[in-house]
Write a protein that holds these residues in place. Structure first.
Motif, PDB file in Angstrom:
ATOM      1  N   VAL A 161      -7.727  -3.685 -17.082  1.00  0.00           N
ATOM      2  CA  VAL A 161      -6.886  -2.724 -16.378  1.00  0.00           C
ATOM      3  C   VAL A 161      -5.397  -2.914 -16.571  1.00  0.00           C
ATOM      4  CG1 VAL A 161      -8.642  -2.347 -14.636  1.00  0.00           C
ATOM      5  CG2 VAL A 161      -6.871  -4.073 -14.215  1.00  0.00           C
ATOM      6  N   GLY A 162      -4.961  -4.102 -16.987  1.00  0.00           N
ATOM      7  CA  GLY A 162      -3.543  -4.353 -17.153  1.00  0.00           C
ATOM      8  C   GLY A 162      -2.941  -5.094 -15.977  1.00  0.00           C
ATOM      9  N   GLY A 163      -1.807  -5.720 -16.228  1.00  0.00           N
ATOM     10  CA  GLY A 163      -1.103  -6.464 -15.196  1.00  0.00           C
ATOM     11  C   GLY A 163       0.188  -5.776 -14.806  1.00  0.00           C
ATOM     12  N   LEU A 164       1.277  -6.510 -14.807  1.00  0.00           N
ATOM     13  CA  LEU A 164       2.569  -5.920 -14.489  1.00  0.00           C
ATOM     14  C   LEU A 164       2.975  -4.954 -15.600  1.00  0.00           C
ATOM     15  CD1 LEU A 164       4.282  -9.172 -13.189  1.00  0.00           C
ATOM     16  CD2 LEU A 164       3.409  -7.260 -11.809  1.00  0.00           C
ATOM     17  N   PRO A 165       3.685  -3.883 -15.267  1.00  0.00           N
ATOM     18  CA  PRO A 165       3.908  -2.788 -16.221  1.00  0.00           C
ATOM     19  C   PRO A 165       4.486  -3.211 -17.567  1.00  0.00           C
ATOM     20  CG  PRO A 165       4.565  -2.100 -14.036  1.00  0.00           C
ATOM     21  CD  PRO A 165       4.221  -3.559 -13.935  1.00  0.00           C
ATOM     22  N   HIS A 166       5.445  -4.142 -17.588  1.00  0.00           N
ATOM     23  CA  HIS A 166       6.103  -4.489 -18.843  1.00  0.00           C
ATOM     24  C   HIS A 166       5.195  -5.279 -19.772  1.00  0.00           C
ATOM     25  CE1 HIS A 166       7.037  -7.391 -15.701  1.00  0.00           C
ATOM     26  NE2 HIS A 166       7.329  -8.313 -16.578  1.00  0.00           N
ATOM     27  N   TYR A 167       4.100  -5.833 -19.229  1.00  0.00           N
ATOM     28  CA  TYR A 167       3.095  -6.469 -20.082  1.00  0.00           C
ATOM     29  C   TYR A 167       1.990  -5.477 -20.458  1.00  0.00           C
ATOM     30  CZ  TYR A 167       5.233 -10.884 -18.607  1.00  0.00           C
ATOM     31  OH  TYR A 167       6.111 -11.905 -18.358  1.00  0.00           O
ATOM     32  N   ALA A 168       1.582  -4.654 -19.500  1.00  0.00           N
ATOM     33  CA  ALA A 168       0.511  -3.697 -19.772  1.00  0.00           C
ATOM     34  C   ALA A 168       0.938  -2.639 -20.778  1.00  0.00           C
ATOM     35  CB  ALA A 168       0.071  -3.035 -18.467  1.00  0.00           C
ATOM     36  N   ARG A 169       2.161  -2.137 -20.624  1.00  0.00           N
ATOM     37  CA  ARG A 169       2.715  -1.139 -21.542  1.00  0.00           C
ATOM     38  C   ARG A 169       4.074  -1.633 -22.007  1.00  0.00           C
ATOM     39  NH1 ARG A 169      -0.835   2.393 -23.860  1.00  0.00           N
ATOM     40  NH2 ARG A 169      -2.619   2.213 -22.465  1.00  0.00           N
ATOM     41  N   PRO A 170       4.130  -2.314 -23.153  1.00  0.00           N
ATOM     42  CA  PRO A 170       5.404  -2.847 -23.638  1.00  0.00           C
ATOM     43  C   PRO A 170       6.478  -1.770 -23.700  1.00  0.00           C
ATOM     44  CG  PRO A 170       3.605  -3.709 -24.941  1.00  0.00           C
ATOM     45  CD  PRO A 170       3.006  -2.676 -24.026  1.00  0.00           C
ATOM     46  N   GLY A 171       7.661  -2.165 -23.295  1.00  0.00           N
ATOM     47  CA  GLY A 171       8.771  -1.221 -23.212  1.00  0.00           C
ATOM     48  C   GLY A 171       9.014  -0.727 -21.812  1.00  0.00           C
ATOM     49  N   SER A 172       8.014  -0.893 -20.938  1.00  0.00           N
ATOM     50  CA  SER A 172       8.182  -0.500 -19.540  1.00  0.00           C
ATOM     51  C   SER A 172       9.192  -1.424 -18.860  1.00  0.00           C
ATOM     52  CB  SER A 172       6.843  -0.558 -18.795  1.00  0.00           C
ATOM     53  OG  SER A 172       5.941   0.403 -19.289  1.00  0.00           O
ATOM     54  N   ALA A 173       9.837  -0.896 -17.844  1.00  0.00           N
ATOM     55  CA  ALA A 173      10.827  -1.669 -17.101  1.00  0.00           C
ATOM     56  C   ALA A 173      10.161  -2.867 -16.426  1.00  0.00           C
ATOM     57  CB  ALA A 173      11.505  -0.786 -16.057  1.00  0.00           C
ATOM     58  N   ILE A 174      10.886  -3.947 -16.331  1.00  0.00           N
ATOM     59  CA  ILE A 174      10.361  -5.163 -15.715  1.00  0.00           C
ATOM     60  C   ILE A 174      10.132  -4.943 -14.225  1.00  0.00           C
ATOM     61  CG2 ILE A 174      10.919  -7.547 -15.103  1.00  0.00           C
ATOM     62  CD1 ILE A 174      12.364  -7.774 -17.772  1.00  0.00           C
ATOM     63  N   SER A 175       8.962  -5.362 -13.774  1.00  0.00           N
ATOM     64  CA  SER A 175       8.613  -5.293 -12.357  1.00  0.00           C
ATOM     65  C   SER A 175       7.793  -6.521 -11.992  1.00  0.00           C
ATOM     66  CB  SER A 175       7.805  -4.027 -12.053  1.00  0.00           C
ATOM     67  OG  SER A 175       7.272  -4.081 -10.744  1.00  0.00           O
ATOM     68  N   HIS A 176       8.042  -7.053 -10.798  1.00  0.00           N
ATOM     69  CA  HIS A 176       7.246  -8.156 -10.278  1.00  0.00           C
ATOM     70  C   HIS A 176       6.343  -7.714  -9.130  1.00  0.00           C
ATOM     71  CE1 HIS A 176      10.602 -11.086 -11.796  1.00  0.00           C
ATOM     72  NE2 HIS A 176       9.863 -10.591 -12.775  1.00  0.00           N
ATOM     73  N   ASP A 177       6.207  -6.409  -8.948  1.00  0.00           N
ATOM     74  CA  ASP A 177       5.473  -5.855  -7.812  1.00  0.00           C
ATOM     75  C   ASP A 177       3.993  -5.739  -8.161  1.00  0.00           C
ATOM     76  OD1 ASP A 177       4.464  -4.453  -5.659  1.00  0.00           O
ATOM     77  OD2 ASP A 177       6.185  -3.100  -5.509  1.00  0.00           O
ATOM     78  N   LEU A 178       3.232  -6.792  -7.848  1.00  0.00           N
ATOM     79  CA  LEU A 178       1.811  -6.819  -8.192  1.00  0.00           C
ATOM     80  C   LEU A 178       1.026  -5.782  -7.398  1.00  0.00           C
ATOM     81  CD1 LEU A 178      -0.204  -8.334 -10.009  1.00  0.00           C
ATOM     82  CD2 LEU A 178      -0.574  -9.932  -8.117  1.00  0.00           C
ATOM     83  N   GLY A 179       1.430  -5.557  -6.142  1.00  0.00           N
ATOM     84  CA  GLY A 179       0.745  -4.548  -5.343  1.00  0.00           C
ATOM     85  C   GLY A 179       0.889  -3.161  -5.929  1.00  0.00           C
ATOM     86  N   ALA A 180       2.089  -2.844  -6.410  1.00  0.00           N
ATOM     87  CA  ALA A 180       2.310  -1.539  -7.036  1.00  0.00           C
ATOM     88  C   ALA A 180       1.494  -1.420  -8.319  1.00  0.00           C
ATOM     89  CB  ALA A 180       3.791  -1.338  -7.318  1.00  0.00           C
ATOM     90  N   ALA A 181       1.397  -2.513  -9.071  1.00  0.00           N
ATOM     91  CA  ALA A 181       0.606  -2.483 -10.298  1.00  0.00           C
ATOM     92  C   ALA A 181      -0.861  -2.202  -9.979  1.00  0.00           C
ATOM     93  CB  ALA A 181       0.744  -3.808 -11.042  1.00  0.00           C
ATOM     94  N   ARG A 182      -1.363  -2.831  -8.927  1.00  0.00           N
ATOM     95  CA  ARG A 182      -2.760  -2.588  -8.548  1.00  0.00           C
ATOM     96  C   ARG A 182      -2.973  -1.149  -8.104  1.00  0.00           C
ATOM     97  NH1 ARG A 182      -3.198  -8.608  -5.944  1.00  0.00           N
ATOM     98  NH2 ARG A 182      -4.271  -9.561  -7.732  1.00  0.00           N
ATOM     99  N   GLN A 183      -2.003  -0.566  -7.459  1.00  0.00           N
ATOM    100  CA  GLN A 183      -2.127   0.836  -7.063  1.00  0.00           C
ATOM    101  C   GLN A 183      -2.110   1.742  -8.294  1.00  0.00           C
ATOM    102  OE1 GLN A 183      -2.765   2.036  -3.823  1.00  0.00           O
ATOM    103  NE2 GLN A 183      -3.299   3.767  -5.155  1.00  0.00           N
ATOM    104  N   GLN A 184      -1.273   1.411  -9.271  1.00  0.00           N
ATOM    105  CA  GLN A 184      -1.259   2.189 -10.513  1.00  0.00           C
ATOM    106  C   GLN A 184      -2.599   2.086 -11.230  1.00  0.00           C
ATOM    107  OE1 GLN A 184       1.931   2.294 -13.334  1.00  0.00           O
ATOM    108  NE2 GLN A 184       3.425   1.539 -11.846  1.00  0.00           N
ATOM    109  N   VAL A 185      -3.217   0.910 -11.176  1.00  0.00           N
ATOM    110  CA  VAL A 185      -4.539   0.749 -11.781  1.00  0.00           C
ATOM    111  C   VAL A 185      -5.535   1.705 -11.138  1.00  0.00           C
ATOM    112  CG1 VAL A 185      -6.520  -0.813 -11.917  1.00  0.00           C
ATOM    113  CG2 VAL A 185      -4.250  -1.611 -12.590  1.00  0.00           C
ATOM    114  N   GLU A 186      -5.574   1.707  -9.825  1.00  0.00           N
ATOM    115  CA  GLU A 186      -6.534   2.569  -9.146  1.00  0.00           C
ATOM    116  C   GLU A 186      -6.239   4.041  -9.411  1.00  0.00           C
ATOM    117  OE1 GLU A 186      -8.479   3.274  -4.713  1.00  0.00           O
ATOM    118  OE2 GLU A 186      -7.592   1.350  -5.256  1.00  0.00           O
ATOM    119  N   ASP A 187      -4.971   4.407  -9.391  1.00  0.00           N
ATOM    120  CA  ASP A 187      -4.611   5.799  -9.680  1.00  0.00           C
ATOM    121  C   ASP A 187      -4.996   6.166 -11.111  1.00  0.00           C
ATOM    122  OD1 ASP A 187      -3.542   5.938  -7.130  1.00  0.00           O
ATOM    123  OD2 ASP A 187      -1.458   5.713  -7.789  1.00  0.00           O
ATOM    124  N   GLY A 188      -4.757   5.250 -12.040  1.00  0.00           N
ATOM    125  CA  GLY A 188      -5.084   5.523 -13.433  1.00  0.00           C
ATOM    126  C   GLY A 188      -6.581   5.651 -13.669  1.00  0.00           C
TER     127      GLY A 188
END
Length: 288
Positions: free
Chosen positions: A107-134
Motif C-alpha cells: 500500500v505504500g508508506g509516507l508519500p515521498h517514499y510511496a510516490r517519489p517527488g511527493s512533498a515530504i510528510s511525517h504524518d503516518l495517520g494521513a498516509a494511512r487514510q490515503q491508503v484507505e481512500d485509494g
C-alpha cells in the motif's frame, strides 16, 4: 491440512525468487520444466519482456497466476495522486490480462517514499487514510473487471517506505469498512514473513475467514537478518512456524497455492535458477 509431501502441485513461484537469474520468459520456461503449475509475476519483470509476450508465454505453458505483484503505493501529494490512481488501474488491467487470482496491494508508506517527488510528510495517520481512500477508489474500478484486491500487510520495519498497513488486523479493518458484505472483491495476502511475529495472528486469520484470505506467501525469517529487504530465507532455514500458519489458513477454507517469495541478495539470487527451483520444491514438501 493438505498434504504437500508427495508432490508440488500446489506450489506457486513468486518470480522475484529468481529475478536475478533470468527474465520472466526464462523463468516461465524453467517453471514449466520443473512442473511448477503457478507463478506470481512482478510488473517490472512483465514490462521488460512486454505484456503480450508474457501473457502468451503463461498461457502456452498452461500456468496459473496465484497473484499479480503489485498495485498500491497510494500515498502521494496532490500533484502525484492522479498518477497513483492511473498506475493502479493499469495494474488491474494487467492482472485481468493474465487471469490472475488477485492483484496484490503493497500500500505504500509516507508519500515521498510511496510516490517519489511527493512533498515530504511525517504524518503516518494521513498516509494511512490515503491508503484507505485509494483502495476504496481502486475497488470500484476493480469490481468492474472482476479482479479481487488483496491487501498485503508488511512488517512494521517497512512502515515508512513500503507499507503503513502492518498487521492483518489493520488490513481487515479496511476490508470491513470498504467491503462490509464480504463479497470476495477485497481481502488479504497473508505473507508469513510479515505476520509471523504478530501476537494476534491466529485470531485474525480466523477473523479473515475464507472470503478474505486471497493469497498465502511463504519463505523464512533468518536470524540474524542481514538486510531489511533482501535477506529472506528458504523455508526451513529460519524461525517461522510455517506449517502451523498454513494449517490455520487452511482451517478457514483456503484452497489456493502456497506462493514461495524469497528476496535474497546475499544467497539465493546468486545461485543457478534450477538449483533454486529444485530447493523450493523440496522445501515446499518438507517445511511448508
Amino acid at each position: 491440512m493438505r498434504d504437500f509431501s508427495k508432490d508440488h502441485s500446489l506450489l506457486s513461484l513468486n518470480t522475484a525468487t529468481v529475478r536475478k537469474q533470468g527474465d520472466l520468459l526464462a523463468i516461465i520456461e524453467a517453471c514449466a520444466r520443473h512442473e511448477i503449475r503457478a507463478i506470481s509475476p512482478w510488473r517490472d519483470q512483465v514490462a521488460t519482456v512486454g505484456l503480450d509476450a508474457a501473457v502468451k508465454a503463461v498461457k502456452a505453458n498452461g500456468l496459473k497466476l496465484s497473484g499479480y505483484c503489485r498495485g498500491g503505493m497510494f500515498p502521494a501529494d496532490a500533484a502525484h495522486r492522479a498518477a497513483a490512481r492511473d498506475d493502479n488501474r493499469r495494474a488491474v488491467d494487467e492482472a485481468v490480462a493474465f487471469g490472475a487470482a488477485c492483484l496484490v496491494l503493497v500500500v505504500g508508506g509516507l508519500p515521498h517514499y510511496a510516490r517519489p517527488g511527493s512533498a515530504i510528510s511525517h504524518d503516518l495517520g494521513a498516509a494511512r487514510q490515503q491508503v484507505e481512500d485509494g483502495i476504496g477508489e481502486l475497488l470500484d474500478y476493480a469490481r468492474t473487471a472482476a479482479m479481487p484486491l488483496a491487501i498485503e500487510p508488511l512488517h512494521p520495519m517497512y512502515a515508512a517506505d513500503r507499507a503503513c498497513v502492518n498487521t492483518l488486523e489493520q488490513s481487515l479493518d479496511i476490508c470491513d469498512r470498504l467491503d462490509p458484505g464480504r463479497t470476495g472483491a477485497l481481502g488479504v495476502a497473508c505473507d508469513v514473513y510479515h505476520v509471523w511475529w504478530d501476537p494476534n495472528l491466529y485470531r485474525d486469520i480466523i477473523r479473515a475467514g475464507r472470503e478474505r484470505l486471497l493469497a498465502f506467501h511463504v519463505c523464512d525469517w533468518l536470524v540474524p537478518t542481514r538486510d531489511l529487504l533482501n535477506d529472506r530465507g528458504m523455508m526451513g532455514d529460519g524461525v517461522i512456524e510455517i506449517a502451523k500458519i498454513r494449517q490455520a489458513v487452511e482451517a478457514q477454507g483456503f484452497e489456493g497455492f502456497s506462493e514461495v517469495e524469497i528476496f535474497s541478495e546475499l544467497d539465493w539470487w546468486k545461485r543457478p535458477m534450477d538449483e533454486v527451483l529444485k530447493t523450493c520444491i523440496e522445501r515446499h514438501k518438507s517445511a511448508v
